[in-house]
Design an enzyme around this catalytic site. Structure first.
Site, mmCIF file in Angstrom:
data_model
loop_
_atom_site.group_PDB
_atom_site.id
_atom_site.type_symbol
_atom_site.label_atom_id
_atom_site.label_comp_id
_atom_site.label_asym_id
_atom_site.label_seq_id
_atom_site.Cartn_x
_atom_site.Cartn_y
_atom_site.Cartn_z
ATOM 1 N N HIS A 94 0.856 -1.197 0.000
ATOM 2 C CA HIS A 94 0.000 0.000 0.000
ATOM 3 C C HIS A 94 0.892 1.247 0.000
ATOM 4 O O HIS A 94 1.957 1.256 0.617
ATOM 5 C CB HIS A 94 -0.919 -0.012 1.229
ATOM 6 N N GLU A 166 -4.071 2.346 -7.161
ATOM 7 C CA GLU A 166 -4.486 3.431 -6.278
ATOM 8 C C GLU A 166 -3.610 4.666 -6.535
ATOM 9 O O GLU A 166 -2.491 4.748 -6.008
ATOM 10 C CB GLU A 166 -4.334 3.013 -4.819
ATOM 11 N N SER A 212 -10.671 7.303 -2.837
ATOM 12 C CA SER A 212 -11.910 8.072 -2.670
ATOM 13 C C SER A 212 -13.118 7.429 -3.366
ATOM 14 O O SER A 212 -13.967 8.134 -3.906
ATOM 15 C CB SER A 212 -11.717 9.518 -3.116
HETATM 16 P P1 13P Z 1 -9.805 6.195 0.558
HETATM 17 O O1 13P Z 1 -10.929 5.365 -0.014
HETATM 18 O O2 13P Z 1 -10.054 6.642 1.968
HETATM 19 O O3 13P Z 1 -9.401 7.295 -0.368
HETATM 20 O O4 13P Z 1 -8.523 5.190 0.677
HETATM 21 C C1 13P Z 1 -8.176 4.449 -0.426
HETATM 22 C C2 13P Z 1 -7.177 3.446 0.009
HETATM 23 O O5 13P Z 1 -6.046 3.778 0.315
HETATM 24 C C3 13P Z 1 -7.589 2.044 0.085
HETATM 25 O O6 13P Z 1 -6.496 1.204 0.262
#
Ligand code: 13P
Length: 250
Positions: A94, A166, A212
């Site tokens: 991550h 992401e 998000s």
């Molecule tokens: P958010 O959905 O809070 O933007 O976070 C995304 C995330 O990092 C999931 O691993």
């Protein structure tokens, strides 16, 4: 056709009693979905979560692990430890771990191999910064991350791996990639997998979008041709909101 996989990443949130309450409220709301549902919870919630999802369609994942099997690594948790209590998935690489905890493409690769060795399924995260996107480097960055993460992996491993794209600038910012931006980058990742393993395996691998995701944008994102569901942070902490994301196609 590829299945849709919706995973919650709770990050460093939720105590055991909150975990149990969440599952009691959430499980009935998602029991009829054909989408795969995963909750990636803190280490301290894993055991409670695993007990309380019994008899439901919810699967449980962790958010990190060490690559070594055992030994003098104070504070670390191994793949075998996670697997031994029934954990099915683990998030690896991550961006928060890359940014704050010195995770590198090399440690990501080692962790993926250790997870697969015990039958734990990795959710491997890749993504670019805002600066990299603005400089036109997105494809280069994410495909390079995939290439290094998958170093020396076999084609047969791919069916047990999920990739989560992401974009770092979309995480926790309320700023979502447009459905076209997300789909385009995920298609580029799929093309990279095709170059490495062939088109058939590339067509099969699950690639999620994260950043998000909310009940209000899940449907338009997850209906795109290359987006196979999502990895959801903040919006996965509320049973009602997260169930609407899981049930985006209802
Ligand atoms: P958010 O959905 O809070 O933007 O976070 C995304 C995330 O990092 C999931 O691993």
């Amino acid at each position: 056709m590829r299945r849709k996989v919706i995973a919650g990443n709770w990050k460093m949130n939720m105590l055991p009693n909150e975990t149990i309450n969440f599952i009691e409220q959430f499980a009935p709301l998602v029991k009829d979905t054909k989408n795969e549902v995963i909750l990636c919870v803190p280490f301290t919630d894993l055991f409670y979560a695993l007990l309380h999802v019994q008899g439901t369609n919810i699967k449980i994942g962790a958010q990190n692990m060490h690559w070594e099997e055992k030994g003098a690594y104070t504070g670390e948790v191994s793949a075998q430890m996670l697997k031994s209590i029934g954990t099915e998935y683990v998030i690896i690489g991550h961006s928060e771990r890359r940014q704050y905890f010195a995770e590198t493409d090399e440690t990501v690769n080692k962790k993926i191999k250790s997870a697969l060795a015990v039958g734990l399924k990795p959710i491997v995260c890749v993504g670019e910064t805002l600066e990299q996107r603005e400089n036109g480097k997105t494809e280069e960055i994410v495909t390079n991350q995939v290439e290094k993460a998958f170093n020396n992996l076999k084609a047969e491993d791919l069916k047990n791996i999920i990739i989560a794209y992401e974009p770092i600038w979309a995480i926790g910012t309320g700023k979502t990639a447009t459905k076209e931006e997300a789909n385009e980058t995920i298609a580029q990742i799929r093309k990279k997998v095709a170059e490495m393993y062939g088109q058939n395996d590339a067509n099969e691998i699950i690639i999620q979008y994260g950043g998000s995701v909310k009940a209000s944008n899940a449907k338009e994102l997850f209906e795109m041709s290359d987006i196979d569901g999502g990895l959801v942070g903040g919006a996965s902490l509320k049973p009602d909101e997260f169930s609407k994301i899981v049930n985006f196609d209802k």
